[in-house]
Design a protein around this motif. Structure first.
Motif, mmCIF file in Angstrom:
data_model
loop_
_atom_site.group_PDB
_atom_site.id
_atom_site.type_symbol
_atom_site.label_atom_id
_atom_site.label_comp_id
_atom_site.label_asym_id
_atom_site.label_seq_id
_atom_site.Cartn_x
_atom_site.Cartn_y
_atom_site.Cartn_z
ATOM 1 N N SER A 105 1.971 -5.165 20.821
ATOM 2 C CA SER A 105 2.969 -6.014 20.181
ATOM 3 C C SER A 105 2.281 -7.272 19.668
ATOM 4 N N MET A 106 2.959 -8.001 18.766
ATOM 5 C CA MET A 106 2.366 -9.209 18.227
ATOM 6 C C MET A 106 3.452 -10.151 17.760
ATOM 7 N N GLU A 107 3.104 -11.440 17.619
ATOM 8 C CA GLU A 107 3.990 -12.453 17.060
ATOM 9 C C GLU A 107 3.159 -13.405 16.219
ATOM 10 N N ALA A 108 3.800 -14.069 15.279
ATOM 11 C CA ALA A 108 3.092 -14.991 14.394
ATOM 12 C C ALA A 108 3.923 -16.245 14.172
ATOM 13 N N GLY A 109 3.269 -17.390 14.261
ATOM 14 C CA GLY A 109 3.888 -18.668 13.905
ATOM 15 C C GLY A 109 2.948 -19.356 12.942
ATOM 16 N N VAL A 110 2.456 -20.549 13.299
ATOM 17 C CA VAL A 110 1.355 -21.139 12.551
ATOM 18 C C VAL A 110 0.031 -20.594 13.094
ATOM 19 N N PHE A 111 0.104 -19.810 14.146
ATOM 20 C CA PHE A 111 -1.045 -19.122 14.717
ATOM 21 C C PHE A 111 -0.628 -17.690 15.000
ATOM 22 N N SER A 112 -1.470 -16.940 15.692
ATOM 23 C CA SER A 112 -1.178 -15.537 15.977
ATOM 24 C C SER A 112 -1.365 -15.256 17.462
ATOM 25 N N GLY A 117 0.816 -1.204 0.000
ATOM 26 C CA GLY A 117 0.000 0.000 0.000
ATOM 27 C C GLY A 117 0.849 1.252 0.000
ATOM 28 N N SER A 118 0.269 2.349 0.479
ATOM 29 C CA SER A 118 0.991 3.623 0.513
ATOM 30 C C SER A 118 1.067 4.216 1.925
ATOM 31 N N ASP A 119 0.497 3.525 2.901
ATOM 32 C CA ASP A 119 0.522 4.043 4.275
ATOM 33 C C ASP A 119 1.948 4.094 4.817
ATOM 34 N N SER A 120 2.198 5.078 5.639
ATOM 35 C CA SER A 120 3.526 5.227 6.244
ATOM 36 C C SER A 120 3.419 5.339 7.765
ATOM 37 N N ASN A 121 2.418 4.647 8.333
ATOM 38 C CA ASN A 121 2.211 4.722 9.786
ATOM 39 C C ASN A 121 2.296 3.344 10.431
ATOM 40 N N TRP A 122 3.121 2.484 9.844
ATOM 41 C CA TRP A 122 3.340 1.168 10.441
ATOM 42 C C TRP A 122 4.417 1.271 11.516
ATOM 43 N N SER A 123 4.263 0.508 12.604
ATOM 44 C CA SER A 123 5.224 0.588 13.698
ATOM 45 C C SER A 123 5.856 -0.749 14.056
ATOM 46 N N GLY A 124 5.320 -1.856 13.563
ATOM 47 C CA GLY A 124 5.886 -3.165 13.868
ATOM 48 C C GLY A 124 5.306 -4.231 12.975
ATOM 49 N N ILE A 125 6.049 -5.322 12.780
ATOM 50 C CA ILE A 125 5.588 -6.375 11.877
ATOM 51 C C ILE A 125 6.098 -7.724 12.357
ATOM 52 N N ALA A 126 5.325 -8.781 12.075
ATOM 53 C CA ALA A 126 5.708 -10.147 12.411
ATOM 54 C C ALA A 126 5.319 -11.056 11.256
ATOM 55 N N GLY A 127 6.294 -11.821 10.748
ATOM 56 C CA GLY A 127 6.034 -12.764 9.676
ATOM 57 C C GLY A 127 5.783 -14.150 10.240
ATOM 58 N N GLY A 128 4.637 -14.727 9.940
ATOM 59 C CA GLY A 128 4.302 -16.058 10.432
ATOM 60 C C GLY A 128 4.656 -17.139 9.443
ATOM 61 N N ASP A 129 4.020 -18.294 9.599
ATOM 62 C CA ASP A 129 4.284 -19.425 8.720
ATOM 63 C C ASP A 129 3.872 -19.094 7.296
#
Length: 244
Positions: free
Chosen positions: A77-84, A20-32
């Motif tokens: 905060s958040m984390e991702a695996g095979v679940f969230s 997208g074009s948003d610039s207000n992201w503060s954190g990310i987690a990549g899951g399975d």
């Protein structure tokens, strides 16, 4: 394949592609096969694989663009695996998605398609996940639950845990010398300044990472004995990979 890049397609990318074009992201987690992200306004977003409810939007429909998880704006905060799983600003812990091994921590093995609170405690601060979960509380205690076939919960058993289980950690490690095999010896353990590695084969590479998988130190080697100076590291648990 499942839209986990969030770019409105199901096409794999070989170069970084803006979501997208948003610039207000503060954190990310990549899951399975899915992704989670926080915005600066405290909203939580998810995209990708959703057959088990990993996106937390109440459906099992896969999405290839970010979709907001509920309407709350108090996620921290958040984390991702095979679940969230995610923590709110009040330090409550929430999980959703696949639950084959009790990894959602709600005492069941039933999938959840929307966030559910894990217990009633409000003192969670750090989490990590794959097919089991580990978490720290604000009092410094360590907890784990979920798949435990190889002892990954750390409670001394190989039984899956459906609720957060407190893990007792000794003040110091029991073995001063780790002997991985007849060919490899590592000492002292724990280490204050210098770590010695002795091998019967040529050591070509050593890599030190922290508990989040971030690379702290990488050294090319060409010897059967090497000395790693670790005196500038903060106290904690680290993982050492040795390539011979």
């Amino acid at each position: 394949v499942y839209g986990q890049l969030g770019d409105e397609t199901n096409i794999s990318r070989l170069l970084p592609t803006q979501i997208g074009s948003d610039s207000n992201w503060s954190g990310i987690a990549g899951g399975d096969n899915h992704s989670l992200a926080l915005k600066t306004d405290g909203t939580l977003w998810a995209w990708g694989y959703n057959y088990r409810g990993e996106l937390g939007d109440g459906t099992t429909i896969t999405k290839n663009t970010p979709n907001q998880v509920g309407t709350n704006n108090d996620w921290s905060s958040m984390e991702a695996g095979v679940f969230s799983l995610a923590i709110k600003t009040n330090n409550s812990l929430w999980t959703w998605g696949s639950n084959d091994y009790g990894q959602l921590g709600d005492g069941s093995t039933a999938d959840k398609h929307e966030p559910i609170q894990v217990g009633t405690d409000n003192n969670w601060q750090i989490t990590d996940a794959l097919m089991h979960a580990v978490a720290l509380k604000t009092d410094g205690s360590l907890w784990a639950w979920g798949w435990n076939n190889l002892g990954q919960v750390g409670d001394g058993t190989f039984t899956d845990k459906y609720w957060p289980t407190a893990i007792a950690c000794p003040e110091t490690l029991a073995n001063e010398t780790i002997t991985a095999s007849d060919n490899l010896k590592i000492y002292p353990n724990p280490v204050d300044t210098n770590l010695i590695i002795e091998s019967k084969e040529i050591i070509v590479l050593t890599t030190l990472t922290d508990c989040k998988g971030r690379i702290i130190k990488t050294d090319l080697q060409s010897s059967t004995t090497t000395n790693l100076n670790l005196e500038n590291l903060q106290s904690g648990i680290y993982f050492l990979k040795i390539v011979t």
